[in-house]
Write a protein that holds these residues in place. Structure first.
Motif, PDB file in Angstrom:
ATOM      1  N   GLN A 234      31.437  34.973  36.780  1.00  0.00           N
ATOM      2  CA  GLN A 234      31.806  36.341  37.124  1.00  0.00           C
ATOM      3  C   GLN A 234      32.091  37.168  35.865  1.00  0.00           C
ATOM      4  OE1 GLN A 234      33.139  33.562  38.316  1.00  0.00           O
ATOM      5  NE2 GLN A 234      33.332  33.643  40.531  1.00  0.00           N
ATOM      6  N   THR A 235      32.744  36.541  34.898  1.00  0.00           N
ATOM      7  CA  THR A 235      33.059  37.244  33.649  1.00  0.00           C
ATOM      8  C   THR A 235      31.778  37.604  32.908  1.00  0.00           C
ATOM      9  OG1 THR A 235      35.149  36.059  33.473  1.00  0.00           O
ATOM     10  CG2 THR A 235      34.315  37.092  31.467  1.00  0.00           C
TER      11      THR A 235
ATOM     12  N   ILE B 281      30.288  40.714  34.448  1.00  0.00           N
ATOM     13  CA  ILE B 281      31.053  41.912  34.113  1.00  0.00           C
ATOM     14  C   ILE B 281      30.819  42.304  32.659  1.00  0.00           C
ATOM     15  CG2 ILE B 281      33.404  42.804  33.821  1.00  0.00           C
ATOM     16  CD1 ILE B 281      34.143  41.091  36.296  1.00  0.00           C
TER      17      ILE B 281
ATOM     18  N   LYS C  61      27.469  43.969  32.131  1.00  0.00           N
ATOM     19  CA  LYS C  61      27.491  45.374  32.563  1.00  0.00           C
ATOM     20  C   LYS C  61      28.225  46.243  31.553  1.00  0.00           C
ATOM     21  CE  LYS C  61      26.523  48.655  35.336  1.00  0.00           C
ATOM     22  NZ  LYS C  61      25.167  49.160  35.396  1.00  0.00           N
TER      23      LYS C  61
ATOM     24  N   LEU D 223      40.725  45.831  34.837  1.00  0.00           N
ATOM     25  CA  LEU D 223      39.355  45.822  35.361  1.00  0.00           C
ATOM     26  C   LEU D 223      39.072  44.525  36.104  1.00  0.00           C
ATOM     27  CD1 LEU D 223      36.397  46.920  35.502  1.00  0.00           C
ATOM     28  CD2 LEU D 223      36.019  45.695  33.363  1.00  0.00           C
ATOM     29  N   PHE D 224      39.429  43.400  35.483  1.00  0.00           N
ATOM     30  CA  PHE D 224      39.202  42.107  36.143  1.00  0.00           C
ATOM     31  C   PHE D 224      39.969  42.018  37.459  1.00  0.00           C
ATOM     32  CE2 PHE D 224      38.088  40.346  31.799  1.00  0.00           C
ATOM     33  CZ  PHE D 224      36.753  40.162  32.099  1.00  0.00           C
TER      34      PHE D 224
ATOM     35  N   VAL E  25      38.416  43.981  40.415  1.00  0.00           N
ATOM     36  CA  VAL E  25      37.258  43.371  41.081  1.00  0.00           C
ATOM     37  C   VAL E  25      37.620  42.044  41.745  1.00  0.00           C
ATOM     38  CG1 VAL E  25      35.546  44.504  39.618  1.00  0.00           C
ATOM     39  CG2 VAL E  25      36.412  42.261  38.965  1.00  0.00           C
TER      40      VAL E  25
END
Length: 127
Positions: free
Chosen positions: A65-66, A69, A72, A94-95, A98
């Motif tokens: 997932q990191t 992110i 992006k 931010l983490f 989400v």
């Protein structure tokens, strides 16, 4: 009308030098493969104030997932949409926004007798 032979010689010499420079430049481009930065390197360059700690903790806890992110974020940086640096708190926020609950090791230190000691040690000593 023919030009002076000396001018022709000078032109030929200049053309030869230009061809040699172009060949040397082309050779140096081929010899040195272009090193592309990874999305993590691009994003890390924009982090400050413990941002690298947050990023490392996120990679350890949520690697896939990191990576998505960070990819992006790197795209936004390269496109110019993201121009300001990112603090550790903003990245952590931010983490969490989400849904990734990244845990960061924190400690509270206080000064005691001119030294920094942990808050837990301070409480134990005061008992």
């Amino acid at each position: 009308m023919s030009e002076d032979p000396d001018i022709e010689i000078i032109k030929a010499r200049k053309m030869k030098e230009l061809r040699e420079k172009a060949a040397a430049l082309e050779k140096s481009k081929k010899a040195e493969p272009e090193k592309k930065k990874t999305p993590r390197e691009i994003a890390s360059a924009y982090l400050y104030d413990r941002g690298d700690e947050v990023l490392n903790a996120a990679y350890v806890q949520f690697p896939a997932q990191t990576e998505a992110i960070v990819t992006k974020i790197a795209e936004l940086i390269l496109s110019g949409e993201l121009q300001q640096r990112i603090s550790g708190g903003e990245l952590l926020s931010l983490f969490r926004s989400v849904g990734l609950r990244v845990r960061i090791d924190t400690s509270i230190k206080v000064e005691k007798d001119g030294k920094l000691v942990s808050f837990a040690e301070k409480l134990k000593a005061d008992e």
